[in-house]
Design a protein around this motif. Structure first.
Motif, short mmCIF file in Angstrom:
data_model
loop_
_atom_site.label_atom_id
_atom_site.label_comp_id
_atom_site.label_asym_id
_atom_site.label_seq_id
_atom_site.Cartn_x
_atom_site.Cartn_y
_atom_site.Cartn_z
N ARG A 38 0.84 -1.19 0.00
CA ARG A 38 0.00 0.00 0.00
C ARG A 38 0.89 1.25 0.00
N LEU A 39 0.94 1.94 -1.13
CA LEU A 39 1.81 3.09 -1.29
C LEU A 39 0.99 4.38 -1.19
N VAL A 40 1.54 5.36 -0.46
CA VAL A 40 0.87 6.64 -0.25
C VAL A 40 1.84 7.77 -0.54
N HIS A 41 1.42 8.67 -1.44
CA HIS A 41 2.27 9.78 -1.84
C HIS A 41 1.87 11.06 -1.12
N GLY A 42 2.83 11.67 -0.44
CA GLY A 42 2.65 12.99 0.15
C GLY A 42 1.46 13.12 1.06
N ALA A 43 0.67 14.19 0.83
CA ALA A 43 -0.46 14.52 1.69
C ALA A 43 -1.78 13.96 1.15
N ASP A 44 -1.71 12.99 0.25
CA ASP A 44 -2.89 12.36 -0.31
C ASP A 44 -3.94 12.12 0.79
N ILE A 45 -5.13 12.69 0.59
CA ILE A 45 -6.16 12.61 1.64
C ILE A 45 -6.91 11.28 1.63
N VAL A 46 -6.99 10.62 0.47
CA VAL A 46 -7.86 9.45 0.37
C VAL A 46 -7.46 8.32 1.33
N PRO A 47 -6.17 8.03 1.52
CA PRO A 47 -5.82 6.95 2.45
C PRO A 47 -6.16 7.22 3.92
N THR A 48 -6.59 8.44 4.24
CA THR A 48 -6.93 8.74 5.63
C THR A 48 -8.40 8.42 5.94
N VAL A 49 -9.16 8.00 4.94
CA VAL A 49 -10.60 7.74 5.15
C VAL A 49 -10.96 6.34 4.66
N PRO A 50 -12.07 5.75 5.15
CA PRO A 50 -12.84 6.17 6.33
C PRO A 50 -11.95 6.09 7.58
N PRO A 51 -12.23 6.86 8.59
CA PRO A 51 -11.35 6.93 9.77
C PRO A 51 -11.47 5.69 10.66
N PRO A 52 -10.41 5.35 11.38
CA PRO A 52 -10.44 4.20 12.30
C PRO A 52 -11.52 4.32 13.37
N LEU A 53 -11.91 5.55 13.72
CA LEU A 53 -12.93 5.71 14.75
C LEU A 53 -14.27 5.13 14.31
N LEU A 54 -14.44 4.93 12.99
CA LEU A 54 -15.64 4.27 12.48
C LEU A 54 -15.42 2.76 12.34
N GLY A 55 -14.24 2.30 12.76
CA GLY A 55 -13.98 0.87 12.74
C GLY A 55 -13.28 0.37 11.50
N PHE A 56 -12.88 1.26 10.59
CA PHE A 56 -12.22 0.84 9.36
C PHE A 56 -10.70 0.81 9.54
N HIS A 57 -10.06 -0.17 8.87
CA HIS A 57 -8.61 -0.33 8.98
C HIS A 57 -8.02 -0.66 7.61
N HIS A 58 -6.73 -0.37 7.49
CA HIS A 58 -6.01 -0.68 6.26
C HIS A 58 -5.58 -2.15 6.24
N VAL A 59 -5.30 -2.64 5.04
CA VAL A 59 -4.77 -3.99 4.86
C VAL A 59 -3.30 -3.91 4.43
N GLY A 60 -2.60 -5.03 4.53
CA GLY A 60 -1.25 -5.15 3.98
C GLY A 60 -0.23 -4.26 4.66
N GLY A 61 0.81 -3.92 3.88
CA GLY A 61 1.92 -3.13 4.38
C GLY A 61 1.91 -1.73 3.80
N TYR A 62 2.43 -0.77 4.56
CA TYR A 62 2.38 0.65 4.21
C TYR A 62 3.77 1.18 3.86
N LEU A 63 3.83 1.96 2.76
CA LEU A 63 5.05 2.65 2.37
C LEU A 63 4.66 4.04 1.90
N GLY A 64 5.20 5.05 2.55
CA GLY A 64 4.90 6.42 2.18
C GLY A 64 6.12 7.15 1.65
N CYS A 65 5.87 8.27 0.99
CA CYS A 65 6.96 9.15 0.57
C CYS A 65 6.46 10.59 0.63
N ALA A 66 7.38 11.54 0.74
CA ALA A 66 7.01 12.94 0.82
C ALA A 66 6.49 13.44 -0.53
N SER A 67 5.75 14.52 -0.49
CA SER A 67 5.22 15.12 -1.71
C SER A 67 6.35 15.48 -2.67
#
Length: 301
Positions: free
Chosen positions: A203-232
């Motif tokens: 699971r790759l996330v670029h910069g400040a991309d907003i989409v990977p932040t939703v739905p929020p964990p407070l609603l019970g949602f969680h990510h799968v797999g492994g996470y790799l991010g990079c700066a904008s």
């Protein structure tokens, strides 16, 4: 789809598959190839682009996915491509039109409160499942390596598709590359998914991309797999994604988060006129664009 996610054939990277290795686990060469396949999935309504890029990248047995989707999300159909590259089968899904991203982010927080997986993601995957199932079943019979990928909403569809393949076809060996993926399901979805595909879901996330932040964990949602991010505007590193991470987290509530989208600018990666217009986009939206992910996976010259 809008100009923000479409690209003419001449802008596709001829070397997109130069580092592609079906026998490898995570590597940047495979990630680069899968991001360009995710980009190609956005062109399904432009047959000339599909044909030209398929020849450019030496893809074979190209099939276009396009079916109406009954979904709680503001979408009319599910789009993607199924291709062969060498002996590998690749399924790639198109994602969100950034011109409607604010609506998407709001709707990503909705769904059946008690369902294991977000209703909208499940319905979008179900729309094309029969076609995908047949292709995956044929690949299993032939012993072909399987790759499933997507960007944005397409990444969420890729996750649900992999889980359908696990449950209905007993597939347990596939690589899933996700770019700008939202949280797809709750713990009772994530746990069995990760048992089978957690180690091969990247699971790759670029910069400040907003989409990977939703739905929020407070609603019970969680990510799968492994996470790799990079700066904008930066490049992804070769370090394997960290398993079990729920990053990135929103730093504020949804309302404040949406207001924060309009602060700052997004670095442009395209050199054409249309691409230059995207420099005015705020980071939460601009960093989400597929061209930013393609650029973040292109080796530095």
């Amino acid at each position: 789809m809008s100009f923000l996610v479409e690209r003419p054939p001449e802008q596709y990277d001829r070397a997109a598959f130069s580092g592609f290795n079906t026998s490898s686990t995570f590597n940047l060469g495979n990630a680069r190839a899968m991001m360009w396949m995710s980009q190609l999935a956005y062109e399904t309504h432009v047959p000339a682009t599909i044909d030209a890029v398929s020849k450019l990248l030496q893809l074979s047995e190209v099939r276009v996915l396009s079916k109406p989707a009954k979904s709680s999300l503001p979408m009319t159909d599910t789009r993607g491509v199924i291709v062969r590259k060498g002996d590998a089968t690749i399924v790639a899904f198109a994602g969100t039109d950034p011109l409607h991203l604010l609506n998407w982010v709001s709707d990503f927080t909705l769904g059946r409160p008690q369902a294991a997986v977000h209703e909208g993601f499940h319905d979008a995957a179900a729309a094309v499942w029969n076609d995908v199932r047949d292709a995956l079943a044929a690949s299993v019979k032939a012993g072909s390596p399987i790759f499933i990928t997507g960007h944005s909403l397409g990444a969420a569809i890729a996750v649900v598709t992999a889980d359908l393949a696990r449950r209905e076809l007993q597939i347990g060996n596939a690589q899933i590359y996700l770019f700008g993926c939202p949280r797809v399901g709750r713990a009772d979805f994530v746990a069995p998914y990760n048992i089978t595909f957690g180690a091969t879901t990247y699971r790759l996330v670029h910069g400040a991309d907003i989409v990977p932040t939703v739905p929020p964990p407070l609603l019970g949602f969680h990510h799968v797999g492994g996470y790799l991010g990079c700066a904008s505007g930066a490049k992804f590193g070769a370090t394997p994604p960290a398993l079990g991470s729920d990053e990135p987290m929103a730093e504020a509530g949804l309302g404040e988060q949406l207001r924060g989208l309009f602060v700052g600018f997004s670095q442009n990666a395209r050199r054409d006129t249309l691409g230059a217009l995207t420099v005015a986009l705020p980071p939460g939206i601009g960093d989400h664009l597929p061209d930013r992910y393609c650029a973040a996976l292109t080796p530095a010259q």
